[in-house]
Design a protein around this motif. Structure first.
Motif, PDB file in Angstrom:
ATOM      1  N   HIS A  64       0.812  -1.220   0.000  1.00  0.00           N
ATOM      2  CA  HIS A  64       0.000   0.000   0.000  1.00  0.00           C
ATOM      3  C   HIS A  64       0.848   1.274   0.000  1.00  0.00           C
ATOM      4  O   HIS A  64       0.665   2.147  -0.851  1.00  0.00           O
ATOM      5  N   HIS A  65       1.733   1.406   0.965  1.00  0.00           N
ATOM      6  CA  HIS A  65       2.499   2.641   1.094  1.00  0.00           C
ATOM      7  C   HIS A  65       3.354   2.905  -0.138  1.00  0.00           C
ATOM      8  O   HIS A  65       3.429   4.043  -0.621  1.00  0.00           O
ATOM      9  N   GLU A  68       0.944   3.913  -3.249  1.00  0.00           N
ATOM     10  CA  GLU A  68       0.341   5.233  -3.074  1.00  0.00           C
ATOM     11  C   GLU A  68       1.403   6.331  -3.116  1.00  0.00           C
ATOM     12  O   GLU A  68       1.209   7.379  -3.756  1.00  0.00           O
ATOM     13  N   ASP A  69       2.536   6.105  -2.462  1.00  0.00           N
ATOM     14  CA  ASP A  69       3.577   7.126  -2.431  1.00  0.00           C
ATOM     15  C   ASP A  69       4.222   7.323  -3.800  1.00  0.00           C
ATOM     16  O   ASP A  69       4.646   8.432  -4.133  1.00  0.00           O
ATOM     17  N   GLY A  71       2.494   7.267  -6.506  1.00  0.00           N
ATOM     18  CA  GLY A  71       1.533   8.184  -7.107  1.00  0.00           C
ATOM     19  C   GLY A  71       1.739   9.614  -6.650  1.00  0.00           C
ATOM     20  O   GLY A  71       1.671  10.555  -7.446  1.00  0.00           O
ATOM     21  N   MET A 133      -5.369  -1.146  -5.133  1.00  0.00           N
ATOM     22  CA  MET A 133      -4.365  -0.085  -5.051  1.00  0.00           C
ATOM     23  C   MET A 133      -4.244   0.736  -6.336  1.00  0.00           C
ATOM     24  O   MET A 133      -3.674   1.823  -6.325  1.00  0.00           O
ATOM     25  N   GLU A 136      -6.034   3.897  -5.637  1.00  0.00           N
ATOM     26  CA  GLU A 136      -5.264   4.743  -4.721  1.00  0.00           C
ATOM     27  C   GLU A 136      -4.089   5.409  -5.431  1.00  0.00           C
ATOM     28  O   GLU A 136      -3.776   6.578  -5.174  1.00  0.00           O
ATOM     29  N   PHE A 137      -3.438   4.677  -6.328  1.00  0.00           N
ATOM     30  CA  PHE A 137      -2.338   5.252  -7.091  1.00  0.00           C
ATOM     31  C   PHE A 137      -2.831   6.412  -7.950  1.00  0.00           C
ATOM     32  O   PHE A 137      -2.247   7.498  -7.932  1.00  0.00           O
ATOM     33  N   ARG A 139      -5.545   8.177  -7.647  1.00  0.00           N
ATOM     34  CA  ARG A 139      -6.027   9.294  -6.819  1.00  0.00           C
ATOM     35  C   ARG A 139      -4.845  10.163  -6.365  1.00  0.00           C
ATOM     36  O   ARG A 139      -4.890  11.390  -6.453  1.00  0.00           O
ATOM     37  N   ALA A 140      -3.787   9.517  -5.884  1.00  0.00           N
ATOM     38  CA  ALA A 140      -2.604  10.265  -5.446  1.00  0.00           C
ATOM     39  C   ALA A 140      -1.989  11.032  -6.615  1.00  0.00           C
ATOM     40  O   ALA A 140      -1.609  12.202  -6.468  1.00  0.00           O
TER      41      ALA A 140
END
Length: 194
Positions: A64-65, A68-69, A71, A133, A136-137, A139-140
């Protein structure tokens, strides 16, 4: 040159991105998540941007981290490389087929961050990449770069095909939006600013 170099280090991840918006689609991606590397490489190729992205994260926890990071940092690099957005097309769209999967993407480099994710892909894993994910990617990426981004799945069953169509479609639409406008040299906005 429309380029950016961004580094970000937290207690969970360490990520560096080098981005050239006027490239040929060459990518060197190392995140420790094989499928994600494949998707980011396809994204860069279809956007015709050169991308060097190295990430190390707490994969012993989960992906996850790191995802997302990536992104977040890629979005920051995109925002910096776009600069004042003078002379770009600004809007891009793509209808991307991947075998039985078909994904529609529309985006606006608008400085109004928003994501519509209408992808009905069964949860699960693609290698070490959790399907949920992807949202989430993106979105970031949208939030940090100021993109209005719509991703809509029109058909598909195979998760690999759906995800690949989404990443390639976003890349293709972004590449079109980043092109230089040959007819208008200002900021493509009735307000005159983005």
């Amino acid at each position: 040159m429309r380029e950016a170099n961004i580094e970000r280090k937290t207690k969970e991840t360490e990520i560096s991105v080098r981005l050239n918006l006027d490239g040929t689609g060459e990518a060197q991606v190392e995140t420790g998540i094989g499928f994600f590397d494949h998707m980011l490489t396809a994204f860069a190729r279809f956007a015709y941007i050169d991308l060097v992205l190295h990430a190390s994260g707490d994969l012993e926890v989960d992906a996850h981290h790191t995802i997302e990071d990536c992104g977040i940092v890629l979005g920051l690099a995109l925002r910096e490389a776009c600069g004042d957005k003078v002379g770009i097309e600004r809007i891009g769209e793509a209808l991307l087929p991947m075998d039985e999967a078909l994904v529609q993407v529309a985006l606006d480099i608008s400085n109004r961050a928003y994501l519509v994710w209408a992808v009905d892909c069964q949860d699960g894993m693609l290698g070490e990449f959790p399907i949920e994910m992807a949202e989430e990617f993106f979105r970031a990426l949208a939030v940090q770069s100021g993109l209005t981004l719509h991703v809509r799945q029109l058909s598909g069953k195979n998760r690999h095909h759906i995800m690949e169509a989404a990443f390639k479609g976003v890349g293709r639409a972004l590449g079109l939006a980043l092109r230089k406008n040959t007819r208008y040299s200002g900021i493509l906005s009735t307000k005159g600013v983005l």
